[in-house]
Design an enzyme around this catalytic site. Structure first.
Site, PDB file in Angstrom:
ATOM      1  CD  GLU A 162      -2.991  -0.938   0.266  1.00 17.19           C
ATOM      2  OE1 GLU A 162      -3.125   0.169  -0.309  1.00 17.19           O
ATOM      3  OE2 GLU A 162      -3.702  -1.914   0.008  1.00 17.19           O
ATOM      4  CB  CYS A 178      -1.771   7.165   1.903  1.00 15.61           C
ATOM      5  SG  CYS A 178      -3.131   6.137   2.477  1.00 15.61           S
TER       6      CYS A 178
END
Ligand code: NAD
Length: 458
Positions: free
Chosen positions: A227, A261
């Site tokens: 990720e 993020c």
């Protein structure tokens, strides 16, 4: 005796605690312990589910104290830190309750019986960043543990205390060796991905380190879930309600001081709306209160490192030098000595400036004017990142049409940074490999075994 190192509060720059400075030999020992625990743990799914449910209740019950540890070492607002532990508890429950088949039988054919069995991958190395140390670990731990894997977690060197505290609670309910935490710096980072015995690395962090991990894991052919970074755009269409849009964008962009993020990192506004939208964004950002995460009334803490603070300041200065304008913020914003930056809105940001084209990961938000929506989407799709993006319009049909053209793992409409327990989350292109959450997240920790049988004599 294991050496220790100090963890620092990024708001005050004062030490908040000590943790072990583990060495690669400690990782080797953890791998051996996990291997010893693996077979029994993998054998009983109902026992695993029960342990996860009990652990979830304990995490919920202690979320207040646990959250304080996280807020002090990370900088985030206390309520958000407590919420991370509640999210962790929710993930543990979600995976404990998830209905999944450990095997399935395929349609019979020519006297052969074909069964597909799903076995745990084995020992997982869970490597996490500093921005959401708990929820990003839980999204790995919960499916890995329910699948029957053992886990060695390695938190970021600057946020190890909350991870150790979470593991301490979970380990009241898990057999010894099933979940271990190693903390340290430097050489320790590489150990899990390089050492044999670890079957999979589940990593959240930067694209650069994700690529390094793929290379480090290659000689031992480990599976990887990555990720990685993002640079999410919010694409505002000409008919958007500017006030509502601005409030929701600001809530996403400055959450955790912009260190998310999947936060809005840049706003694309039709040229004729740029001025009015910027004003609305400024009004929403002006309501934020910068301060110590544990202090009453704070709604935005510091950035987590001096490097992050300097990077964002440099990008803002460069965007201004190239024709942008600071419409709000830009200053330290508090008398505390830590890594603060006021929520900063840069109007008329040049599309080519690094503030717009790089992952700035901090308390700044550029507003970029666009003339041609199709060309804007094409340019965004040509970029390295593909984590998320949002489209803002009351015309849902039109918004869906635009969303369907975005090369991203998550396309939001009239919102941003919202994730679901049962929907996949992850990135396209440089933003990652594999998916977390829901059944997709579980599959990352299962190995299919095909058993193909026919009668001994037929
Ligand atoms: P980072 O990549 O610097 O570090 C992440 C983790 O990797 C840390 O635990 C670090 O110690 C470890 N690490 C460093 N070098 C390593 C190596 N060679 N081998 C193995 N592990 C190593 O990231 P960060 O600065 O902690 O976090 C910020 C980054 O994380 C941003 O790029 C952000 O976008 C990304 N992120 C992504 C997601 C997502 O879900 N896609 C979520 C949060 C953060």
């Amino acid at each position: 005796m294991t050496a220790t190192y100090e963890v620092i509060d990024p708001a005050t720059l004062e030490p908040v605690g000590d943790v072990p400075l583990h060495q690669p030999e400690d990782v080797e020992r953890a791998i051996t312990a996990a291997q010893g625990a693996g077979r029994a743990w993998a054998a009983d799914r109902e026992a695993r589910r029960a342990a996860l449910r009990s652990a979830a209740d304990a995490v919920d019950a202690e979320a207040g104290d646990l959250g304080r540890i996280l807020s002090l070492e990370q900088g985030k607002v206390l309520a958000e830190a407590v919420q991370e532990f509640r999210v962790a508890a929710g993930l543990l429950r979600h995976y404990a309750d998830l209905d999944w088949a450990q095997s399935e039988t395929l349609p019979p054919r020519d006297g052969r019986q074909v069964q597909v069995q799903y076995a745990p991958v084995g020992l997982v190395g869970a490597i996490t960043p500093w921005n959401f140390p708990i929820s990003l670990l839980a999204v790995k731990l919960a499916p890995a543990l329910v699948a029957g894997c053992t886990v060695v977690a390695k938190p970021s060197p600057s946020t190890p205390m909350s991870t150790r505290a979470l593991a301490e609670v979970l380990n009241r309910f898990l057999p010894e060796g099933v979940l271990q935490v190693v903390t340290g710096r430097g050489v320790l980072s590489r150990a899990l991905s390089e050492m044999p015995g670890v079957r999979k690395i589940s990593f959240t962090g930067s694209t650069e380190i994700g690529a390094a991990i793929m290379a480090q894991a290659a000689p031992t052919v480990k599976k990887v879930t990555l990720e990685l970074g993002g640079n999410d755009p919010a694409i505002v269409l000409p008919d958007a309600d500017l006030e509502v849009t601005a409030q929701r964008i600001v809530a996403s962009a400055f959450r955790n001081a912009g260190q998310v993020c999947m936060a809005v990192k840049r706003v694309y506004a039709p040229r004729e709306l740029g001025g009015a939208l910027t004003e609305a964004l400024v009004a929403a950002a002006a309501a934020l209160r910068v301060g110590h995460g544990v202090a009453e009334g704070t709604t935005m803490g510091p950035m987590h490192t001096s490097g992050q603070q300097q990077l964002v300041k440099d990008y803002v200065a460069q965007a201004v030098a190239q024709g942008g304008r600071i419409a709000h913020g830009g200053e330290h914003g508090t008398s505390l000595p830590g890594y603060f930056l006021e929520p900063t809105i840069v109007a008329d940001a040049p599309a080519g400036s690094e503030l717009v084209s790089c992952e700035q990961f901090g308390a700044a938000l550029p507003v970029v004017a666009y003339d041609d929506l199709d060309a804007t989407i094409e340019a965004l799709n040509a970029q390295e990142f593909g984590l998320g993006a949002s489209v803002w319009s009351p015309d849902l049909h039109r918004a869906h049409e635009v969303a369907s053209r975005l090369e991203v793992g998550t396309a939001w409409i009239n919102q941003h940074t919202v994730v679901e327990l049962d929907a996949p989350f992850g990135g396209w292109k440089g933003s990652g490999l594999g998916r977390e959450r829901g059944r997709w997240g579980l599959e990352e920790y299962l190995e299919p075994r095909t058993v193909n049988a026919r009668a001994h004599t037929d």
